[in-house]
Design a protein around this motif. Structure first.
Motif, mmCIF file in Angstrom:
data_model
loop_
_atom_site.group_PDB
_atom_site.id
_atom_site.type_symbol
_atom_site.label_atom_id
_atom_site.label_comp_id
_atom_site.label_asym_id
_atom_site.label_seq_id
_atom_site.Cartn_x
_atom_site.Cartn_y
_atom_site.Cartn_z
ATOM 1 N N MET A 15 0.834 -1.201 0.000
ATOM 2 C CA MET A 15 0.000 0.000 0.000
ATOM 3 C C MET A 15 0.867 1.249 0.000
ATOM 4 O O MET A 15 1.834 1.338 0.739
ATOM 5 N N VAL A 16 0.485 2.202 -0.833
ATOM 6 C CA VAL A 16 1.173 3.486 -0.874
ATOM 7 C C VAL A 16 0.194 4.530 -0.368
ATOM 8 O O VAL A 16 -0.854 4.756 -0.985
ATOM 9 N N PRO A 17 0.497 5.186 0.756
ATOM 10 C CA PRO A 17 -0.431 6.191 1.289
ATOM 11 C C PRO A 17 -0.577 7.361 0.318
ATOM 12 O O PRO A 17 0.395 7.809 -0.280
ATOM 13 N N THR A 18 -1.806 7.839 0.145
ATOM 14 C CA THR A 18 -2.054 8.973 -0.736
ATOM 15 C C THR A 18 -2.547 10.192 0.028
ATOM 16 O O THR A 18 -2.722 11.247 -0.549
ATOM 17 N N GLU A 19 -2.783 10.030 1.317
ATOM 18 C CA GLU A 19 -3.226 11.140 2.151
ATOM 19 C C GLU A 19 -2.298 11.242 3.355
ATOM 20 O O GLU A 19 -1.797 10.239 3.846
ATOM 21 N N ASN A 20 -2.114 12.459 3.833
ATOM 22 C CA ASN A 20 -1.402 12.643 5.098
ATOM 23 C C ASN A 20 -2.430 12.539 6.212
ATOM 24 O O ASN A 20 -3.466 13.197 6.161
ATOM 25 N N VAL A 21 -2.149 11.703 7.167
ATOM 26 C CA VAL A 21 -3.080 11.495 8.263
ATOM 27 C C VAL A 21 -2.404 11.908 9.558
ATOM 28 O O VAL A 21 -1.277 11.515 9.835
ATOM 29 N N SER A 22 -3.109 12.715 10.318
ATOM 30 C CA SER A 22 -2.593 13.077 11.628
ATOM 31 C C SER A 22 -3.628 12.665 12.657
ATOM 32 O O SER A 22 -4.828 12.812 12.431
ATOM 33 N N PRO A 23 -3.185 12.123 13.765
ATOM 34 C CA PRO A 23 -4.147 11.697 14.778
ATOM 35 C C PRO A 23 -4.912 12.890 15.335
ATOM 36 O O PRO A 23 -4.315 13.908 15.673
ATOM 37 N N ASP A 24 -6.200 12.785 15.358
ATOM 38 C CA ASP A 24 -7.051 13.843 15.899
ATOM 39 C C ASP A 24 -7.837 13.248 17.053
ATOM 40 O O ASP A 24 -8.842 12.580 16.853
ATOM 41 N N HIS A 25 -7.356 13.464 18.236
ATOM 42 C CA HIS A 25 -7.972 12.870 19.415
ATOM 43 C C HIS A 25 -9.252 13.589 19.826
ATOM 44 O O HIS A 25 -9.952 13.143 20.728
ATOM 45 N N HIS A 26 -9.575 14.678 19.147
ATOM 46 C CA HIS A 26 -10.825 15.365 19.444
ATOM 47 C C HIS A 26 -12.029 14.557 18.973
ATOM 48 O O HIS A 26 -13.128 14.733 19.468
ATOM 49 N N GLU A 27 -11.827 13.695 17.987
ATOM 50 C CA GLU A 27 -12.920 12.911 17.461
ATOM 51 C C GLU A 27 -12.978 11.516 18.080
ATOM 52 O O GLU A 27 -13.698 10.656 17.609
ATOM 53 N N HIS A 28 -12.228 11.286 19.119
ATOM 54 C CA HIS A 28 -12.242 9.999 19.791
ATOM 55 C C HIS A 28 -13.657 9.704 20.289
ATOM 56 O O HIS A 28 -14.359 10.575 20.768
ATOM 57 N N ALA A 29 -14.078 8.489 20.129
ATOM 58 C CA ALA A 29 -15.415 8.037 20.550
ATOM 59 C C ALA A 29 -16.520 8.686 19.721
ATOM 60 O O ALA A 29 -17.646 8.809 20.168
ATOM 61 N N LYS A 30 -16.160 9.106 18.489
ATOM 62 C CA LYS A 30 -17.136 9.622 17.524
ATOM 63 C C LYS A 30 -17.844 10.890 17.976
ATOM 64 O O LYS A 30 -18.968 11.160 17.565
ATOM 65 N N ASP A 31 -17.220 11.679 18.804
ATOM 66 C CA ASP A 31 -17.865 12.916 19.239
ATOM 67 C C ASP A 31 -16.844 14.031 19.234
ATOM 68 O O ASP A 31 -15.839 13.921 19.912
ATOM 69 N N PRO A 32 -16.981 15.074 18.499
ATOM 70 C CA PRO A 32 -18.056 15.381 17.560
ATOM 71 C C PRO A 32 -17.838 14.682 16.220
ATOM 72 O O PRO A 32 -16.749 14.220 15.918
ATOM 73 N N HIS A 33 -18.873 14.632 15.416
ATOM 74 C CA HIS A 33 -18.798 13.995 14.110
ATOM 75 C C HIS A 33 -18.076 14.909 13.123
ATOM 76 O O HIS A 33 -18.170 16.125 13.227
ATOM 77 N N PRO A 34 -17.386 14.328 12.143
ATOM 78 C CA PRO A 34 -16.739 15.151 11.117
ATOM 79 C C PRO A 34 -17.780 15.950 10.332
ATOM 80 O O PRO A 34 -18.928 15.526 10.187
ATOM 81 N N SER A 35 -17.355 17.080 9.803
ATOM 82 C CA SER A 35 -18.271 17.931 9.046
ATOM 83 C C SER A 35 -18.665 17.253 7.736
ATOM 84 O O SER A 35 -17.972 16.377 7.221
ATOM 85 N N GLU A 36 -19.785 17.683 7.184
ATOM 86 C CA GLU A 36 -20.251 17.148 5.904
ATOM 87 C C GLU A 36 -19.229 17.420 4.805
ATOM 88 O O GLU A 36 -19.018 16.589 3.930
#
Length: 55
Positions: A15-36
């Motif tokens: 697999m070759v990553p195509t996106e940069n991903v950074s951990p976002d602990h604010h969305e842990h446990a699905k709260d709040p939900h990502p924007s549309e």
């Protein structure tokens, strides 16, 4: 315990990553939900990666 088999491919080999991903602990446990807008951007990115024309 067995030793690791270095001839067996891992996801890093296929697999070759195509996106940069950074951990976002604010969305842990699905709260709040990502924007549309963010969800739509992710969906579009995935469609482009697989060559899908689905809308």
């Amino acid at each position: 315990m067995s030793t690791p088999d270095h001839d067996t491919p891992t996801t890093d080999d296929v697999m070759v990553p195509t996106e940069n991903v950074s951990p976002d602990h604010h969305e842990h446990a699905k709260d709040p939900h990502p924007s549309e807008e963010l969800l739509e951007a992710r969906t579009q990115h995935e469609r482009e990666q697989v060559g899908s024309d689905d809308a």
